[in-house]
Design a protein around this motif. Sequence first.
Motif, PDB file in Angstrom:
ATOM      1  N   HIS A 189      32.179  50.242  34.366  1.00  0.00           N
ATOM      2  CA  HIS A 189      33.342  49.466  34.361  1.00  0.00           C
ATOM      3  C   HIS A 189      33.349  47.944  35.538  1.00  0.00           C
ATOM      4  O   HIS A 189      33.969  47.365  36.376  1.00  0.00           O
ATOM      5  CB  HIS A 189      34.227  50.471  34.987  1.00  0.00           C
ATOM      6  N   LEU A 190      32.616  47.284  35.004  1.00  0.00           N
ATOM      7  CA  LEU A 190      32.058  46.226  35.081  1.00  0.00           C
ATOM      8  C   LEU A 190      33.242  45.743  35.433  1.00  0.00           C
ATOM      9  O   LEU A 190      34.292  45.050  34.053  1.00  0.00           O
ATOM     10  CB  LEU A 190      30.684  45.373  35.189  1.00  0.00           C
ATOM     11  N   PRO A 191      33.570  44.959  35.699  1.00  0.00           N
ATOM     12  CA  PRO A 191      34.739  43.796  36.168  1.00  0.00           C
ATOM     13  C   PRO A 191      34.615  42.850  34.867  1.00  0.00           C
ATOM     14  O   PRO A 191      34.108  41.981  35.269  1.00  0.00           O
ATOM     15  CB  PRO A 191      35.349  42.816  36.905  1.00  0.00           C
ATOM     16  N   THR A 192      35.442  42.043  34.051  1.00  0.00           N
ATOM     17  CA  THR A 192      35.875  41.468  33.484  1.00  0.00           C
ATOM     18  C   THR A 192      36.340  39.820  34.179  1.00  0.00           C
ATOM     19  O   THR A 192      37.341  40.340  34.989  1.00  0.00           O
ATOM     20  CB  THR A 192      36.075  41.106  32.038  1.00  0.00           C
ATOM     21  N   PHE A 193      36.140  38.193  33.741  1.00  0.00           N
ATOM     22  CA  PHE A 193      36.625  37.495  34.413  1.00  0.00           C
ATOM     23  C   PHE A 193      36.286  36.144  33.592  1.00  0.00           C
ATOM     24  O   PHE A 193      35.342  36.640  32.870  1.00  0.00           O
ATOM     25  CB  PHE A 193      36.655  37.255  35.675  1.00  0.00           C
ATOM     26  N   GLY A 194      36.493  35.233  34.030  1.00  0.00           N
ATOM     27  CA  GLY A 194      36.314  33.679  33.168  1.00  0.00           C
ATOM     28  C   GLY A 194      35.111  33.431  33.665  1.00  0.00           C
ATOM     29  O   GLY A 194      34.821  33.631  34.562  1.00  0.00           O
ATOM     30  N   THR A 195      34.823  32.255  33.077  1.00  0.00           N
ATOM     31  CA  THR A 195      33.757  31.366  32.879  1.00  0.00           C
ATOM     32  C   THR A 195      33.101  30.837  34.506  1.00  0.00           C
ATOM     33  O   THR A 195      32.019  30.454  34.556  1.00  0.00           O
ATOM     34  CB  THR A 195      32.967  30.717  31.531  1.00  0.00           C
ATOM     35  N   ASP A 196      34.006  31.169  34.872  1.00  0.00           N
ATOM     36  CA  ASP A 196      34.019  29.457  36.681  1.00  0.00           C
ATOM     37  C   ASP A 196      33.411  30.692  36.893  1.00  0.00           C
ATOM     38  O   ASP A 196      32.608  30.707  37.889  1.00  0.00           O
ATOM     39  CB  ASP A 196      35.448  29.260  36.565  1.00  0.00           C
TER      40      ASP A 196
END
Length: 169
Positions: free
Chosen positions: A94-101
């Motif tokens: 359940h690690l969060p996902t987010f943008g490349t920045d």
Amino acid sequence: MFTKSAIVLAVAILSPASASLYQRTGDGFCLPKGTSGYTSGYNYLLHHAAGTPQLCSQSCDESNAKDEAAWPFYRGFAFVKAGGDCYCYYDAGHLPTFGTDVEKTWERVGSGDAQGEIGGSDGSEGVGCYTVIVKETVSCVKRRVFVYLSCHPGLTFCLLATNSHSLAF
């Protein structure tokens, strides 16, 4: 130190971002409650040179705000004094996902198998384990929150109070 903590907490609560409350669980890296059956601990995000435990908690809260689906699986963080590394702990898978920045700032480690609440710490020197005790997104555009933090030297508790809640820890 406590005045600085109160100011950091007030800034976190008064900004339009996520703000959580944490309790120090012990020395060392965090361990799940009932560690039998788990072989490798929590999944985590690692941020190098976060600076202080307060900045570590803010970094974890900011990463959680970017992926609300991961928020219920967030358990707390560990802060390493030497170097200032910050470990934000999540249940396995359940690690969060987010943008490349954001990916440039955080290292993702998803090999752990632990689930559930933090139950203690492993005793490693120079590391502090902090359990999230209140997960809440605070929007101060809609309301004004006043924060008061009182810690008593020589005693083992602090009182955190807002205009609607209080918490001893």
